[in-house]
Design a protein around this motif. Sequence first.
Motif, mmCIF file in Angstrom:
data_model
loop_
_atom_site.group_PDB
_atom_site.id
_atom_site.type_symbol
_atom_site.label_atom_id
_atom_site.label_comp_id
_atom_site.label_asym_id
_atom_site.label_seq_id
_atom_site.Cartn_x
_atom_site.Cartn_y
_atom_site.Cartn_z
ATOM 1 N N HIS A 129 0.871 -1.160 0.076
ATOM 2 C CA HIS A 129 -0.014 -0.176 -0.203
ATOM 3 C C HIS A 129 0.807 1.107 -0.177
ATOM 4 C CE1 HIS A 129 -3.237 2.875 0.855
ATOM 5 N NE2 HIS A 129 -2.670 3.217 1.908
ATOM 6 N N ARG A 130 0.501 2.143 -0.934
ATOM 7 C CA ARG A 130 1.384 3.586 -0.806
ATOM 8 C C ARG A 130 0.271 4.476 -0.305
ATOM 9 N NH1 ARG A 130 5.984 5.773 -0.787
ATOM 10 N NH2 ARG A 130 6.012 7.916 -1.536
ATOM 11 N N ASP A 131 0.916 5.113 0.720
ATOM 12 C CA ASP A 131 0.284 6.318 1.191
ATOM 13 C C ASP A 131 0.969 7.603 0.626
ATOM 14 O OD1 ASP A 131 -0.768 8.364 2.825
ATOM 15 O OD2 ASP A 131 -0.587 7.294 4.683
ATOM 16 N N GLU A 132 0.085 8.137 -0.321
ATOM 17 C CA GLU A 132 0.752 9.441 -0.941
ATOM 18 C C GLU A 132 1.053 10.718 -0.043
ATOM 19 O OE1 GLU A 132 2.122 9.339 -3.873
ATOM 20 O OE2 GLU A 132 1.632 7.367 -4.644
ATOM 21 N N GLU A 133 -0.138 10.680 0.931
ATOM 22 C CA GLU A 133 -0.202 11.979 1.733
ATOM 23 C C GLU A 133 1.178 11.879 2.791
ATOM 24 O OE1 GLU A 133 -3.074 13.710 5.403
ATOM 25 O OE2 GLU A 133 -3.591 12.029 4.137
ATOM 26 N N HIS A 134 1.639 10.802 3.221
ATOM 27 C CA HIS A 134 2.605 10.861 4.096
ATOM 28 C C HIS A 134 3.836 10.083 3.532
ATOM 29 C CE1 HIS A 134 -1.033 10.497 6.919
ATOM 30 N NE2 HIS A 134 -0.069 11.250 7.468
ATOM 31 N N ASP A 135 3.892 10.032 2.219
ATOM 32 C CA ASP A 135 4.962 9.793 1.328
ATOM 33 C C ASP A 135 5.637 8.295 1.873
ATOM 34 O OD1 ASP A 135 6.774 9.802 -0.584
ATOM 35 O OD2 ASP A 135 8.311 11.003 0.419
ATOM 36 N N GLU A 136 4.772 7.334 2.065
ATOM 37 C CA GLU A 136 5.060 6.287 2.621
ATOM 38 C C GLU A 136 4.355 4.862 2.131
ATOM 39 O OE1 GLU A 136 5.298 6.268 7.501
ATOM 40 O OE2 GLU A 136 3.451 5.013 6.754
ATOM 41 N N GLY A 137 5.144 3.936 1.950
ATOM 42 C CA GLY A 137 4.778 2.798 1.611
ATOM 43 C C GLY A 137 4.703 1.455 2.625
ATOM 44 N N THR A 138 3.678 0.591 2.642
ATOM 45 C CA THR A 138 3.699 -0.457 3.501
ATOM 46 C C THR A 138 3.395 -1.579 2.979
ATOM 47 O OG1 THR A 138 2.555 0.982 5.057
ATOM 48 C CG2 THR A 138 2.698 -1.245 5.530
ATOM 49 N N LYS A 139 4.404 -2.801 3.276
ATOM 50 C CA LYS A 139 4.252 -3.945 2.495
ATOM 51 C C LYS A 139 3.878 -4.866 3.921
ATOM 52 C CE LYS A 139 8.129 -6.289 1.416
ATOM 53 N NZ LYS A 139 9.253 -6.570 0.519
ATOM 54 N N LEU A 140 2.937 -5.834 3.517
ATOM 55 C CA LEU A 140 2.674 -6.695 4.534
ATOM 56 C C LEU A 140 2.956 -8.071 3.885
ATOM 57 C CD1 LEU A 140 0.505 -6.989 6.863
ATOM 58 C CD2 LEU A 140 -1.210 -7.227 5.168
ATOM 59 N N VAL A 141 3.690 -8.889 4.790
ATOM 60 C CA VAL A 141 4.166 -10.197 4.462
ATOM 61 C C VAL A 141 3.745 -11.373 5.635
ATOM 62 C CG1 VAL A 141 6.279 -11.422 4.163
ATOM 63 C CG2 VAL A 141 6.006 -8.972 3.285
ATOM 64 N N LEU A 142 3.419 -12.437 5.096
ATOM 65 C CA LEU A 142 3.159 -13.689 5.733
ATOM 66 C C LEU A 142 4.646 -14.582 5.921
ATOM 67 C CD1 LEU A 142 1.509 -15.699 7.298
ATOM 68 C CD2 LEU A 142 0.870 -16.777 4.838
ATOM 69 N N ARG A 143 4.937 -14.519 6.983
ATOM 70 C CA ARG A 143 6.458 -15.344 7.090
ATOM 71 C C ARG A 143 6.142 -16.474 7.781
ATOM 72 N NH1 ARG A 143 10.220 -11.729 10.745
ATOM 73 N NH2 ARG A 143 11.858 -12.803 9.624
#
Length: 228
Positions: A129-143
Amino acid sequence: MAVYCSKNRKGTYFIENGMGELVLQGEGRICSEDTVTWNPDETWKNTVSTVTVCDRITEIFGGVLEQYPNVKKLNLPKSIKYIEMTDGLKNLFHTNVVLVHAAYGSYGDTFAREHGLRFLPENIELGWHRDEEHDEGTKLVLRFFEDGRMGILIDIFTTGISAGSNGGASLDRPMPEGYYPGCTQEEFAEMFPARYYDQIMRNAEVKIFLAREAERAAHRKDAEKRRT
């Protein structure tokens, strides 16, 4: 670290990192004659406990993996389409109780199941997911871990910063409270923020993971019934 170049195949390298891991680098098929290097001393092969096959290698023929008598773990990429299971390799793998590490649905997965080998799935990226407002990306991983545990990794990235450094974060979380072996893909997707729902629903590896979990749960249930 030591790098050994194949005498007979250009672009094929055997990289021994000094910590028991051998990285097999090349392209296409690898045969036993390709393993002949310019280094006459091959005693280092006895120290190899992990063989990591790099992406772009598609086939491994007899006489290649058999050269590492103490191998305990085999890391396979999605590019692998065939491994020749000779009698010698089968005996070696079962004697050493080799662990195959590969993606769900890959040839490595099939190879482990067909030959009764231990299997460790590759981590599954559930969504990005890319949060343009906060200039931040989040990756969700099943480990997945060798001891059978599972968990969720949340990697947060900001511009010019990698996860885990200043401004980023790498967070380990347990499996969602609502998770249970046998849940549907839809139920699984609903355990995470809505922004990941569509990506999880389209993920073929998630589908296989959930099917295997349900299969294992059914086997455990049957075993318990037989004991009683």
